[in-house]
Design an enzyme around this catalytic site. Structure first.
Site, PDB file in Angstrom:
ATOM      1  N   HIS A   1      46.450   2.632  31.386  1.00 62.62           N
ATOM      2  CA  HIS A   1      47.411   3.639  30.910  1.00 62.62           C
ATOM      3  C   HIS A   1      48.040   4.243  32.165  1.00 62.62           C
ATOM      4  O   HIS A   1      47.320   4.523  33.116  1.00 62.62           O
ATOM      5  CB  HIS A   1      46.727   4.809  30.192  1.00 62.62           C
ATOM      6  CG  HIS A   1      45.783   4.435  29.095  1.00 62.62           C
ATOM      7  ND1 HIS A   1      45.963   4.872  27.815  1.00 62.62           N
ATOM      8  CD2 HIS A   1      44.643   3.696  29.090  1.00 62.62           C
ATOM      9  CE1 HIS A   1      44.963   4.436  27.054  1.00 62.62           C
ATOM     10  NE2 HIS A   1      44.150   3.715  27.805  1.00 62.62           N
TER      11      HIS A   1
ATOM     12  N   HIS B   1      51.584   0.994  28.904  1.00 63.53           N
ATOM     13  CA  HIS B   1      50.238   0.430  28.829  1.00 63.53           C
ATOM     14  C   HIS B   1      50.286  -1.004  29.302  1.00 63.53           C
ATOM     15  O   HIS B   1      51.084  -1.793  28.820  1.00 63.53           O
ATOM     16  CB  HIS B   1      49.697   0.564  27.411  1.00 63.53           C
ATOM     17  CG  HIS B   1      49.518   2.000  27.032  1.00 63.53           C
ATOM     18  ND1 HIS B   1      50.485   2.707  26.376  1.00 63.53           N
ATOM     19  CD2 HIS B   1      48.519   2.868  27.305  1.00 63.53           C
ATOM     20  CE1 HIS B   1      50.074   3.963  26.226  1.00 63.53           C
ATOM     21  NE2 HIS B   1      48.891   4.088  26.786  1.00 63.53           N
TER      22      HIS B   1
ATOM     23  N   ARG C   1      51.112  17.818  20.368  1.00 65.65           N
ATOM     24  CA  ARG C   1      49.719  18.241  20.393  1.00 65.65           C
ATOM     25  C   ARG C   1      49.648  19.725  20.092  1.00 65.65           C
ATOM     26  O   ARG C   1      50.464  20.494  20.596  1.00 65.65           O
ATOM     27  CB  ARG C   1      49.107  17.972  21.773  1.00 65.65           C
ATOM     28  CG  ARG C   1      49.113  16.498  22.108  1.00 65.65           C
ATOM     29  CD  ARG C   1      48.605  16.242  23.496  1.00 65.65           C
ATOM     30  NE  ARG C   1      48.726  14.814  23.789  1.00 65.65           N
ATOM     31  CZ  ARG C   1      48.421  14.267  24.955  1.00 65.65           C
ATOM     32  NH1 ARG C   1      47.970  15.029  25.928  1.00 65.65           N
ATOM     33  NH2 ARG C   1      48.561  12.975  25.135  1.00 65.65           N
TER      34      ARG C   1
ATOM     35  N   ASP D   1      55.383   6.901  29.375  1.00 62.85           N
ATOM     36  CA  ASP D   1      54.136   6.188  29.151  1.00 62.85           C
ATOM     37  C   ASP D   1      54.311   4.680  29.278  1.00 62.85           C
ATOM     38  O   ASP D   1      55.384   4.153  28.997  1.00 62.85           O
ATOM     39  CB  ASP D   1      53.666   6.518  27.728  1.00 62.85           C
ATOM     40  CG  ASP D   1      52.160   6.542  27.614  1.00 62.85           C
ATOM     41  OD1 ASP D   1      51.490   6.231  28.613  1.00 62.85           O
ATOM     42  OD2 ASP D   1      51.662   6.866  26.529  1.00 62.85           O
TER      43      ASP D   1
ATOM     44  N   GLN E   1      56.227  11.616  27.238  1.00 60.97           N
ATOM     45  CA  GLN E   1      55.511  10.947  28.320  1.00 60.97           C
ATOM     46  C   GLN E   1      56.308   9.737  28.784  1.00 60.97           C
ATOM     47  O   GLN E   1      56.884   9.034  27.960  1.00 60.97           O
ATOM     48  CB  GLN E   1      54.155  10.448  27.817  1.00 60.97           C
ATOM     49  CG  GLN E   1      53.214  11.540  27.406  1.00 60.97           C
ATOM     50  CD  GLN E   1      51.903  10.970  26.910  1.00 60.97           C
ATOM     51  OE1 GLN E   1      51.880  10.014  26.138  1.00 60.97           O
ATOM     52  NE2 GLN E   1      50.802  11.564  27.336  1.00 60.97           N
TER      53      GLN E   1
ATOM     54  N   CYS F   1      49.218   5.317  23.089  1.00 61.31           N
ATOM     55  CA  CYS F   1      48.419   4.111  23.324  1.00 61.31           C
ATOM     56  C   CYS F   1      48.003   3.358  22.061  1.00 61.31           C
ATOM     57  O   CYS F   1      48.080   2.126  22.047  1.00 61.31           O
ATOM     58  CB  CYS F   1      47.236   4.374  24.241  1.00 61.31           C
ATOM     59  SG  CYS F   1      46.511   5.986  24.158  1.00 61.31           S
TER      60      CYS F   1
ATOM     61  N   LYS G   1      40.266   8.326  35.625  1.00 61.69           N
ATOM     62  CA  LYS G   1      41.688   8.410  35.929  1.00 61.69           C
ATOM     63  C   LYS G   1      41.908   8.589  37.429  1.00 61.69           C
ATOM     64  O   LYS G   1      41.040   9.098  38.137  1.00 61.69           O
ATOM     65  CB  LYS G   1      42.315   9.643  35.259  1.00 61.69           C
ATOM     66  CG  LYS G   1      42.041   9.809  33.803  1.00 61.69           C
ATOM     67  CD  LYS G   1      42.904  10.932  33.217  1.00 61.69           C
ATOM     68  CE  LYS G   1      42.381  12.309  33.562  1.00 61.69           C
ATOM     69  NZ  LYS G   1      43.260  13.394  33.099  1.00 61.69           N
TER      70      LYS G   1
END
Length: 647
Positions: free
Chosen positions: A519, A389, A367, A387, A385, A338, A473
RNA sequence: GCUGUUGUAGCUCAGGGGUAGAGCACUUCCUUGGUAAGGAAGAGGUCGUGAGUUCAAUUCUCAUCAACAGCUCCA
């Protein structure tokens, strides 16, 4: 007299103070022998509790979820009784029943270790005690008396529990020689417990707080008969066969190497291609929905994450910064996409007419997950991910959020996932210090999620304390083969990062405004999603995803030319086929293809060659008969196009 | 990170103070066989790693690493 309403709507009169057990007996002795507990006015109580006023009654037996839970909870007490008999002085924590079946009891054995052998002895003792048919006796006690009892017994954990209880609301349950602080309810007597299996031992912090002492947690499960226990054990074996770690190895999808590092999956060719197909599938849907692909590097300056707040929150859970030798700057392995996407947003000024913009990236992040948390592909240290945005105006949030829900549901439906739970993850009610941003923004974000989920008619559960630190979320939770819950898809509304990154757009009023960020990741991570997918389909992937769609099995090498011709035709039709030209009998080739879970097998011999056909066999189903190559190709193409689940 | 268990061939596992075994997989040969295992031979391991005890350790002890189960954590 009081009126009792039964689940079928029938109303009968009984004397005041009648128990559910009495009522069961009045219906039939056989039923009475099966009643574990009762639901009176919707509340589960002991079958022996007197009913004092009009109400509804449901007799709970083994077939009822609440019946099972009561039995397992009572089994925990039985285990405690056995523990006390075998290990005098043992101290008890909590001993509940479990949602996925069975029970545990947390005990303090004062440093003594307990082995699998000890569990077997414990089972024997439990069986012995169960056979005594000891009645579970409920007793109201005053707080003072309860404190006195556990002080004398020297059980600090029960005293700890007592502190939180109010006087007048405290009950003890006693069966045989064991008395426990417990609100119940319990089964009538220990004789209902006929089959006992203590499954495993683990450590667990008292009250779930890692600052507290670690107790020994003993897990077990019980059944009303040996037969049910055996069925359960068989089911467990079956579940283990679906484990993605086992299947991933067997099907050559992925591997781990100590040399490469913990939690860093290596995707083997078959797994990598499956992953790519999944990725292409979603990418296509995203492009159709107006997403714009972006690509960002695997590392980023530490300042980026200080701005986002991730460094403060998760700096310790990240791989430590890399230093540039000359300038001494610090770079981190990207733990999140992000912040990068925020910077992409800022590259050019935005007008309200530009919004929403949707940046999508299959971004690989790293991570430093706790060592003990690493688990197959579901919890890893490097993962990708799916992912994206979305940056939008406040008035667009709900519409965008709803569109994302549609996308997630489309993805799940395409893969035959129907056993998910939609979870609204909100802030911890007590501890607000864990979160960034104003209450006002949080409430806006929470409202947007709740309203969008309602608008889409999603059945949701609310969990407090499960929010991300920057916003609430909507999480899509799925269980794995062994009943463990994992978060897959997630959608998050965020008013905070736009503020931290000072994101702006010019409104119709020619003034500067702040966009809202969404997100979202339908898969969550490709690694975890594939793990759950493997377990969901037991390694039998839908045809459009499966690594090898067709195995071509010539009867002997006399048909090599025809085999190659068929293979060539399939290749032209973009069907993934492999030839098994080993000098083995057809039975062996079929067996190996079946075990490898290849959906289709083509048996090619003299008949097929002379007829110009292929003999088709479907995995786990058997012979489908002969057909022309063209027919077979359209059969495959149809199944691929429709994304049929494997069955 | 914490508690417990485990660590022997590519895989699944047996064994045990005197430096190792099975099945499958693999290689070679024989076999050319019609819908879930054809036959034979062969190759493959410094028994997770390091230290200690011992005449001798893969086996016992300790440490360490990893895997597994659970707890805690999960942007």
């Amino acid at each position: 007299m009081i009126n009792i309403t039964f689940p079928d709507g029938a109303v009968r009169q009984y004397e005041q103070g009648v128990s559910a057990l009495d009522i069961a007996k009045s219906i039939s002795e056989g039923l009475a022998r099966k009643v574990l507990a009762a639901k009176v006015n919707g509340q589960v109580v002991d079958a022996s509790r007197p009913i004092t006023q009009d109400g509804t009654l449901q007799l709970l037996t083994w077939v009822d979820t609440d019946g099972k839970a009561t039995m397992w909870h009572s089994s925990a007490h039985l285990m405690a009784e056995a523990l006390e008999a075998l290990y005098p002085g043992v101290k008890f924590g909590n001993g509940p029943s479990l949602e996925n079946g069975g029970f545990f009891y947390d005990v303090d054995l004062d440093g003594r270790a307990i082995s699998d052998e000890d569990l077997r002895k414990l089972e024997v003792k439990m069986t012995e005690l169960a056979n005594l048919n000891s009645v579970y006796v409920r007793k109201d006690v005053s707080k003072a008396d309860a404190i006195k009892y556990f002080t004398e017994k020297n059980d600090p954990y029960k005293l700890d529990n007592l502190q939180k209880l109010e006087d007048g609301n405290i009950t003890f349950y006693t069966q045989g020689n064991f008395t426990d602080l417990c609100r119940g309810p319990h089964i009538p007597n220990t004789g209902f417990i006929k089959a006992i299996k203590l499954t495993n031992i683990a450590g667990a912090y008292w009250m779930g707080d890692e600052k507290n002492k670690m107790l020994t947690r003993i897990y077990g499960i019980t059944f009303p008969s040996k037969k049910e226990l055996d069925e359960y054990l068989t089911l467990l074996e079956e579940a283990k066969k679906r484990d993605h770690r086992k299947l991933g190895k067997e099907l050559e999808l992925f591997a781990f190497s100590e040399k490469v590092g913990l939690g860093l999956p290596l995707w083997l060719p078959k797994g990598a291609m499956l992953r790519e197909r999944l990725q292409n599938f979603l990418q296509k849907a995203q492009i159709e929905s107006g997403y714009l692909p972006v690509v960002t590097p695997h590392i980023g300056n530490k300042n980026l994450y200080i701005t986002s707040g991730h460094y403060e929150k998760y700096g310790k859970d990240s791989f430590q910064p890399i230093h540039t030798p000359e300038e001494g700057e610090e770079f981190m392995l990207k733990p999140m996409n992000c912040p990068h996407h925020c910077e992409i947003y800022k590259v050019s000024p935005k007008s309200y007419k530009d919004l929403p913009v949707r940046f999508a990236e299959f971004g690989t992040v790293y991570r430093y997950e706790q060592h003990g948390e690493l688990h197959g592909l579901t919890r890893v240290r490097g993962f990708t991910q799916d992912d994206a945005h979305l940056f939008c105006r406040p008035d667009q949030v709900k519409e965008e959020f709803c569109k994302v829900i549609d996308l997630v549901l489309y993805v799940f439906a395409s893969l035959g996932f129907d056993n998910y739970t939609a979870q609204i993850s909100l802030r911890d009610k007590e501890d607000r210090a864990k979160y960034i941003g104003s209450d006002e923004n949080w409430e806006l974000a929470e409202q947007a999620i709740i309203e969008s989920a309602a608008e889409k008619g999603l059945k949701t559960v609310v969990e407090y304390g499960e929010a991300a630190f920057y916003g609430p979320k909507l999480d899509f939770m799925v269980k794995d083969a062994l009943g463990r819950k994992w978060q897959l898809g997630t959608i998050q509304v965020d008013y905070n990062l736009p503020e931290r990154f000072e994101l702006e757009y010019i409104g119709a009023d020619n003034k500067v405004h702040r966009p809202v960020m969404i997100h979202r990741a339908p898969f969550g991570s490709l690694e975890r999603f594939i793990a759950v997918l493997i377990e969901h389909c037991a390694g039998k992937f839908p045809l459009w995803l499966t690594p090898t769609q067709v195995k071509i099995l010539p009867i002997s090498d006399k048909y090599q030319a025809y085999t190659e011709k068929v293979a060539e035709l399939l290749k032209k039709a973009e069907i993934r086929a492999e030839i098994d030209d080993r000098s083995e009998k057809i039975g062996k080739k079929i067996r190996d293809a079946e075990i490898a879970k290849v959906p289709y097998m083509l048996v090619l011999g003299e008949k097929e060659e002379s007829d110009g056909k292929v003999a088709v066999r479907r995995q786990a189903k058997g012979d489908l008969g002969a057909m022309s190559v063209e027919e077979f190709v359209s059969l495959i193409q149809d199944e691929v196009a429709n994304r049929k689940p494997f069955e």
